[in-house]
Design a protein around this motif. Structure first.
Motif, mmCIF file in Angstrom:
data_model
loop_
_atom_site.group_PDB
_atom_site.id
_atom_site.type_symbol
_atom_site.label_atom_id
_atom_site.label_comp_id
_atom_site.label_asym_id
_atom_site.label_seq_id
_atom_site.Cartn_x
_atom_site.Cartn_y
_atom_site.Cartn_z
ATOM 1 N N MET A 64 -28.713 -5.041 -27.506
ATOM 2 C CA MET A 64 -27.781 -4.803 -28.593
ATOM 3 C C MET A 64 -26.398 -4.438 -28.060
ATOM 4 N N ALA A 65 -26.204 -4.669 -26.730
ATOM 5 C CA ALA A 65 -24.922 -4.365 -26.119
ATOM 6 C C ALA A 65 -23.877 -5.327 -26.639
ATOM 7 N N GLY A 66 -22.616 -4.891 -26.629
ATOM 8 C CA GLY A 66 -21.545 -5.730 -27.138
ATOM 9 C C GLY A 66 -21.606 -5.784 -28.641
ATOM 10 N N GLU A 67 -21.596 -7.024 -29.186
ATOM 11 C CA GLU A 67 -21.652 -7.179 -30.631
ATOM 12 C C GLU A 67 -23.060 -6.885 -31.143
ATOM 13 N N ASP A 68 -23.138 -6.267 -32.313
ATOM 14 C CA ASP A 68 -24.428 -5.944 -32.917
ATOM 15 C C ASP A 68 -24.864 -7.139 -33.765
ATOM 16 N N SER A 69 -25.738 -7.981 -33.210
ATOM 17 C CA SER A 69 -26.117 -9.222 -33.874
ATOM 18 C C SER A 69 -27.088 -8.978 -35.018
ATOM 19 N N ALA A 70 -27.154 -9.968 -35.913
ATOM 20 C CA ALA A 70 -28.069 -9.888 -37.052
ATOM 21 C C ALA A 70 -29.515 -9.844 -36.575
ATOM 22 N N ALA A 71 -29.800 -10.586 -35.496
ATOM 23 C CA ALA A 71 -31.164 -10.609 -34.957
ATOM 24 C C ALA A 71 -31.563 -9.234 -34.431
ATOM 25 N N ASP A 72 -30.630 -8.574 -33.755
ATOM 26 C CA ASP A 72 -30.905 -7.226 -33.240
ATOM 27 C C ASP A 72 -31.151 -6.248 -34.382
ATOM 28 N N MET A 73 -30.362 -6.395 -35.436
ATOM 29 C CA MET A 73 -30.525 -5.511 -36.591
ATOM 30 C C MET A 73 -31.871 -5.727 -37.266
ATOM 31 N N MET A 74 -32.289 -6.984 -37.376
ATOM 32 C CA MET A 74 -33.587 -7.286 -37.981
ATOM 33 C C MET A 74 -34.723 -6.709 -37.144
ATOM 34 N N GLN A 75 -34.582 -6.824 -35.826
ATOM 35 C CA GLN A 75 -35.609 -6.286 -34.935
ATOM 36 C C GLN A 75 -35.701 -4.766 -35.076
ATOM 37 N N LEU A 76 -34.540 -4.111 -35.123
ATOM 38 C CA LEU A 76 -34.516 -2.660 -35.291
ATOM 39 C C LEU A 76 -35.102 -2.270 -36.644
ATOM 40 N N ARG A 125 -37.525 8.716 -33.766
ATOM 41 C CA ARG A 125 -36.282 9.355 -33.335
ATOM 42 C C ARG A 125 -35.814 8.808 -31.995
ATOM 43 N N GLY A 126 -36.773 8.607 -31.094
ATOM 44 C CA GLY A 126 -36.428 8.068 -29.785
ATOM 45 C C GLY A 126 -35.862 6.660 -29.876
ATOM 46 N N VAL A 127 -36.460 5.837 -30.731
ATOM 47 C CA VAL A 127 -35.976 4.471 -30.930
ATOM 48 C C VAL A 127 -34.556 4.486 -31.493
ATOM 49 N N CYS A 128 -34.309 5.396 -32.437
ATOM 50 C CA CYS A 128 -32.961 5.519 -33.016
ATOM 51 C C CYS A 128 -31.934 5.840 -31.943
ATOM 52 N N ARG A 129 -32.229 6.844 -31.134
ATOM 53 C CA ARG A 129 -31.266 7.262 -30.110
ATOM 54 C C ARG A 129 -31.002 6.153 -29.098
ATOM 55 N N GLU A 130 -32.065 5.455 -28.690
ATOM 56 C CA GLU A 130 -31.893 4.359 -27.733
ATOM 57 C C GLU A 130 -31.054 3.234 -28.336
ATOM 58 N N ALA A 131 -31.303 2.946 -29.615
ATOM 59 C CA ALA A 131 -30.554 1.880 -30.285
ATOM 60 C C ALA A 131 -29.076 2.233 -30.413
ATOM 61 N N PHE A 132 -28.788 3.495 -30.754
ATOM 62 C CA PHE A 132 -27.392 3.911 -30.917
ATOM 63 C C PHE A 132 -26.617 3.766 -29.609
ATOM 64 N N GLU A 133 -27.281 4.065 -28.501
ATOM 65 C CA GLU A 133 -26.616 3.970 -27.202
ATOM 66 C C GLU A 133 -26.231 2.526 -26.878
ATOM 67 N N LYS A 134 -27.008 1.580 -27.384
ATOM 68 C CA LYS A 134 -26.761 0.171 -27.077
ATOM 69 C C LYS A 134 -25.791 -0.489 -28.057
ATOM 70 N N MET A 135 -25.639 0.115 -29.240
ATOM 71 C CA MET A 135 -24.801 -0.495 -30.273
ATOM 72 C C MET A 135 -23.318 -0.314 -29.977
ATOM 73 N N SER A 136 -22.529 -1.302 -30.362
ATOM 74 C CA SER A 136 -21.077 -1.162 -30.249
ATOM 75 C C SER A 136 -20.528 -0.364 -31.432
ATOM 76 N N LYS A 137 -21.182 -0.487 -32.602
ATOM 77 C CA LYS A 137 -20.748 0.231 -33.803
ATOM 78 C C LYS A 137 -21.978 0.769 -34.540
ATOM 79 N N PRO A 138 -22.582 1.839 -34.024
ATOM 80 C CA PRO A 138 -23.825 2.351 -34.628
ATOM 81 C C PRO A 138 -23.670 2.778 -36.083
ATOM 82 N N ARG A 139 -22.524 3.363 -36.435
ATOM 83 C CA ARG A 139 -22.329 3.815 -37.813
ATOM 84 C C ARG A 139 -22.350 2.629 -38.775
#
Length: 234
Positions: free
Chosen positions: A1-13, A30-44
């Motif tokens: 999910m590095a760089g742009e947050d793709s639709a496919a990555d969002m669906m997987q999450l 909670r662990g999955v959330c934290r890991e995902a946020f670290e990889k996202m370019s725009k988590p919010r």
């Protein structure tokens, strides 16, 4: 999910979070959330998009997937010195009652963002009381402001001058009036007011010499009695 947050990555999450939620595996969620946020370019932005696409995630009160997801994002944003985004996110999703008031609002107050905190609190009486109680605790004679600021060393734009007693007193007085809360709810403020009255009388008596003995005796007796009464009941 590095760089742009793709639709496919969002669906997987989305699928992973739903699966963990149905299994009630909150720790792993909670662990999955934290890991995902670290990889996202725009988590919010991603979280808001997920919540808008999945309104059923917000069903329930304190126990719903939306609350867990938002709470983890708020914590992540705070760790990245961004309490403002955490507060704005909670405001947008109306999740203030489910988040820790002090964790969200204390750093904002230290950055002189009281206007944001007042928006965050809104008309919710419990949080209004939390706000005035927090500010009143900063008025305590033994409160160590150095220790408080040390907790937020990495936070930008800290404004120490806004913790000066007279400024805190002015802010608290305004909030008590706005929220319709009794001054009895703020014992440190009452003590501060009593001490300020005594200092004022001392100034008028010994610096300006504008108070005669009879007036002095009457006023200083009342002020001193009030001050010690307040001290005994804190």
């Amino acid at each position: 999910m590095a760089g742009e947050d793709s639709a496919a990555d969002m669906m997987q999450l989305q699928r992973e979070l739903q699966n963990l939620w149905y299994k009630k595996d909150i720790l792993k969620l909670r662990g999955v959330c934290r890991e995902a946020f670290e990889k996202m370019s725009k988590p919010r932005t991603v979280v808001l998009s997920l919540l808008e696409k999945n309104p059923d995630w917000r069903r329930g009160k304190t126990s719903c997937l939306a609350n867990h997801l938002t709470y983890e994002l708020s914590k992540w944003l705070q760790c990245h010195a961004d309490s403002l985004q955490a507060a704005n996110l909670a405001l947008k999703l109306e999740l203030q009652p489910y988040l820790d008031f002090k964790e969200i609002c204390q750093p904002l107050l230290l950055q002189d963002k009281l206007n944001i905190v007042e928006l965050y609190v809104g008309s919710q009486e419990d949080m209004q009381k939390c706000l005035v109680q927090l500010l009143d605790s900063w008025c305590a004679p033994d409160f160590d402001h150095v220790v408080l600021f040390r907790q937020y060393q990495g936070l930008p734009q800290l404004k120490k001058e806004h913790l000066q007693p007279h400024k805190l007193s002015k802010t608290l007085s305004r909030l008590l009036k706005t929220y319709g809360i009794s001054a009895d709810f703020c014992p440190n403020l009452k003590k501060q007011r009593g001490l300020a009255a005594i200092k004022y009388l001392l100034f008028k008596k010994y610096r300006e010499k504008s108070i005669d003995d009879a007036t002095w005796n009457a006023h200083i007796l009342v002020s001193t009695c009030f001050y010690f009464f307040v001290c005994q009941h804190i």
